[in-house]
Write an enzyme that holds these catalytic residues in place. Sequence first.
Site, PDB file in Angstrom:
ATOM      1  N   ASP A  17      -3.433  50.508  95.722  1.00  0.00           N
ATOM      2  CA  ASP A  17      -3.006  50.541  94.390  1.00  0.00           C
ATOM      3  C   ASP A  17      -1.677  49.940  94.473  1.00  0.00           C
ATOM      4  O   ASP A  17      -0.707  49.704  95.363  1.00  0.00           O
ATOM      5  CB  ASP A  17      -2.872  52.122  94.029  1.00  0.00           C
ATOM      6  CG  ASP A  17      -2.532  52.094  92.534  1.00  0.00           C
ATOM      7  OD1 ASP A  17      -3.016  51.298  91.713  1.00  0.00           O
ATOM      8  OD2 ASP A  17      -1.484  52.797  92.335  1.00  0.00           O
ATOM      9  N   SER A  18      -1.010  49.581  93.112  1.00  0.00           N
ATOM     10  CA  SER A  18      -0.015  48.885  92.902  1.00  0.00           C
ATOM     11  C   SER A  18       1.073  50.006  93.177  1.00  0.00           C
ATOM     12  O   SER A  18       2.435  49.698  93.557  1.00  0.00           O
ATOM     13  CB  SER A  18       0.197  48.488  91.551  1.00  0.00           C
ATOM     14  OG  SER A  18       0.106  49.799  90.718  1.00  0.00           O
ATOM     15  N   TYR A  49       1.888  46.480  88.407  1.00  0.00           N
ATOM     16  CA  TYR A  49       1.226  45.175  88.278  1.00  0.00           C
ATOM     17  C   TYR A  49       0.793  45.118  86.859  1.00  0.00           C
ATOM     18  O   TYR A  49       0.419  43.817  86.355  1.00  0.00           O
ATOM     19  CB  TYR A  49      -0.007  45.387  88.903  1.00  0.00           C
ATOM     20  CG  TYR A  49       0.054  45.348  90.469  1.00  0.00           C
ATOM     21  CD1 TYR A  49       1.243  45.293  91.245  1.00  0.00           C
ATOM     22  CD2 TYR A  49      -1.102  44.805  91.579  1.00  0.00           C
ATOM     23  CE1 TYR A  49       1.596  45.221  92.569  1.00  0.00           C
ATOM     24  CE2 TYR A  49      -0.835  45.136  92.639  1.00  0.00           C
ATOM     25  CZ  TYR A  49       0.245  45.304  93.365  1.00  0.00           C
ATOM     26  OH  TYR A  49       0.606  45.112  94.574  1.00  0.00           O
ATOM     27  N   GLY A  50       0.568  46.222  86.031  1.00  0.00           N
ATOM     28  CA  GLY A  50       0.237  45.964  84.462  1.00  0.00           C
ATOM     29  C   GLY A  50       0.768  45.225  83.525  1.00  0.00           C
ATOM     30  O   GLY A  50       0.221  44.874  82.509  1.00  0.00           O
ATOM     31  N   CYS A  80      -6.706  50.366  91.883  1.00  0.00           N
ATOM     32  CA  CYS A  80      -5.711  49.845  90.821  1.00  0.00           C
ATOM     33  C   CYS A  80      -6.634  49.260  89.896  1.00  0.00           C
ATOM     34  O   CYS A  80      -7.387  48.397  90.113  1.00  0.00           O
ATOM     35  CB  CYS A  80      -4.767  48.818  91.270  1.00  0.00           C
ATOM     36  SG  CYS A  80      -3.712  48.379  89.954  1.00  0.00           S
ATOM     37  N   THR A  82      -5.844  47.665  87.355  1.00  0.00           N
ATOM     38  CA  THR A  82      -5.404  46.405  86.872  1.00  0.00           C
ATOM     39  C   THR A  82      -5.978  45.341  87.705  1.00  0.00           C
ATOM     40  O   THR A  82      -6.573  44.385  87.348  1.00  0.00           O
ATOM     41  CB  THR A  82      -3.684  46.254  86.863  1.00  0.00           C
ATOM     42  OG1 THR A  82      -3.264  47.217  85.729  1.00  0.00           O
ATOM     43  CG2 THR A  82      -3.300  44.856  86.327  1.00  0.00           C
ATOM     44  N   GLU A 159       4.724  58.424  86.164  1.00  0.00           N
ATOM     45  CA  GLU A 159       5.627  58.129  87.446  1.00  0.00           C
ATOM     46  C   GLU A 159       7.074  59.120  87.323  1.00  0.00           C
ATOM     47  O   GLU A 159       7.596  59.318  88.596  1.00  0.00           O
ATOM     48  CB  GLU A 159       6.028  56.793  87.355  1.00  0.00           C
ATOM     49  CG  GLU A 159       5.165  55.795  87.496  1.00  0.00           C
ATOM     50  CD  GLU A 159       4.936  55.181  89.301  1.00  0.00           C
ATOM     51  OE1 GLU A 159       5.878  55.333  89.659  1.00  0.00           O
ATOM     52  OE2 GLU A 159       4.001  54.823  89.584  1.00  0.00           O
ATOM     53  N   CYS A 192      -6.779  53.582  83.837  1.00  0.00           N
ATOM     54  CA  CYS A 192      -5.509  53.376  84.872  1.00  0.00           C
ATOM     55  C   CYS A 192      -5.249  54.598  85.713  1.00  0.00           C
ATOM     56  O   CYS A 192      -5.814  55.587  85.449  1.00  0.00           O
ATOM     57  CB  CYS A 192      -4.395  53.442  83.756  1.00  0.00           C
ATOM     58  SG  CYS A 192      -2.883  53.374  84.579  1.00  0.00           S
ATOM     59  N   HIS A 194      -2.941  56.235  86.605  1.00  0.00           N
ATOM     60  CA  HIS A 194      -2.090  57.370  86.590  1.00  0.00           C
ATOM     61  C   HIS A 194      -2.879  58.347  85.700  1.00  0.00           C
ATOM     62  O   HIS A 194      -2.304  59.507  85.330  1.00  0.00           O
ATOM     63  CB  HIS A 194      -0.639  56.899  85.748  1.00  0.00           C
ATOM     64  CG  HIS A 194      -0.079  56.156  86.840  1.00  0.00           C
ATOM     65  ND1 HIS A 194      -0.453  55.020  87.594  1.00  0.00           N
ATOM     66  CD2 HIS A 194       1.250  56.350  87.352  1.00  0.00           C
ATOM     67  CE1 HIS A 194       0.585  54.629  88.340  1.00  0.00           C
ATOM     68  NE2 HIS A 194       1.462  55.351  88.231  1.00  0.00           N
TER      69      HIS A 194
HETATM   70  N1  DGL Z   1      -2.082  51.182  88.992  1.00  0.00           N
HETATM   71  C1  DGL Z   1      -2.038  50.596  87.807  1.00  0.00           C
HETATM   72  C2  DGL Z   1      -3.415  50.654  87.040  1.00  0.00           C
HETATM   73  O1  DGL Z   1      -4.407  51.487  87.447  1.00  0.00           O
HETATM   74  C3  DGL Z   1      -0.963  51.282  87.059  1.00  0.00           C
HETATM   75  C4  DGL Z   1       0.387  50.965  87.093  1.00  0.00           C
HETATM   76  C5  DGL Z   1       0.785  49.626  87.108  1.00  0.00           C
HETATM   77  O2  DGL Z   1       0.920  48.805  86.147  1.00  0.00           O
HETATM   78  O3  DGL Z   1       0.845  48.891  88.206  1.00  0.00           O
HETATM   79  O4  DGL Z   1      -3.737  49.852  86.162  1.00  0.00           O
END
Ligand code: DGL
Length: 280
Positions: A17-18, A49-50, A80, A82, A159, A192, A194
């Site tokens: 994941d990011s 990353y988003g 992730c 994204t 976060e 997402c 989170h």
């Molecule tokens: N892991 C990203 C997602 O699931 C969320 C956090 C990010 O923007 O990197 O889209």
Amino acid sequence: MSDSNSSPANRPIAIFDSGLGGLTVARAVASLLTRENIIYFGDTARVPYGTKSERTIRRYAVEDVNFLLRFEPKLVVVACNTVSAIAMDHLRGTFRVPLIGVVEPGARAAVRAAGRGKVGIIGTEATIASGAYQRAVRNLDGGIEILALPTPLLAPIVEEGREWDDPVVTAALRGYLAPFRDAWVNALVLGCTHYPVLKEAVRREMGDEVTVVDSAEETAAEVKRFLCDKEMLCDTPSFPQRRFFVSDSSQRFLSIGRRFFGADLVNVREISPDEFFFQK
Ligand code: DGL
């Protein structure tokens, strides 16, 4: 670092994941597949990353998978959303290792839950702008109505370690979810990594009639199906290995990550850029 002695079935499942949000997927996989060895990588140095461009997201995704390949995984799970939304085709064209993303499983569960009703989707700006969830839902049911909107504040709020009943969470969800309530969606996809942490708050906001779809659980089920079909389930009776790697500050990952993965989050190692960019 590789586990080259082990039979293919006993090689680890790699998940990336990011950042730390993908631990929701790792937890779902770990609790469904209790014998599997898991290697997790969170690119905490470059999260989020988003908000990045597609080109950058694809480049980061290739580097993340490259890092994980040195553990010789039997499967790579793109936790992730994204990356799953933007880079799956690119990753599949670049690597031979089997890859499972979170978009298809989430879309399938949403269509199942919505029946002939409406599907709502929330995610990062990049995920929603890519239209990947919308396409995946339409591929399954061309006539279904979809409302997809970005909810960019939610990932940073999580976060920061805010609890689901925190007033800031309530205010953000109230604002973001109002259009979905007004549209009377039947299922809402948490698109997402989170958002599963906020599932209870989302449920409270949307009411009991709306099914809240957690891509993490759906993806874990998909991983199990894949491994069963390929006869690749790990068959060692020993205690499974769970290892976590991050590209920045393992301390923060540990303290906040426990909300995502639980107290079993140990064995976290911060890797240096030299290790990360090392090519086999
Ligand atoms: N892991 C990203 C997602 O699931 C969320 C956090 C990010 O923007 O990197 O889209």
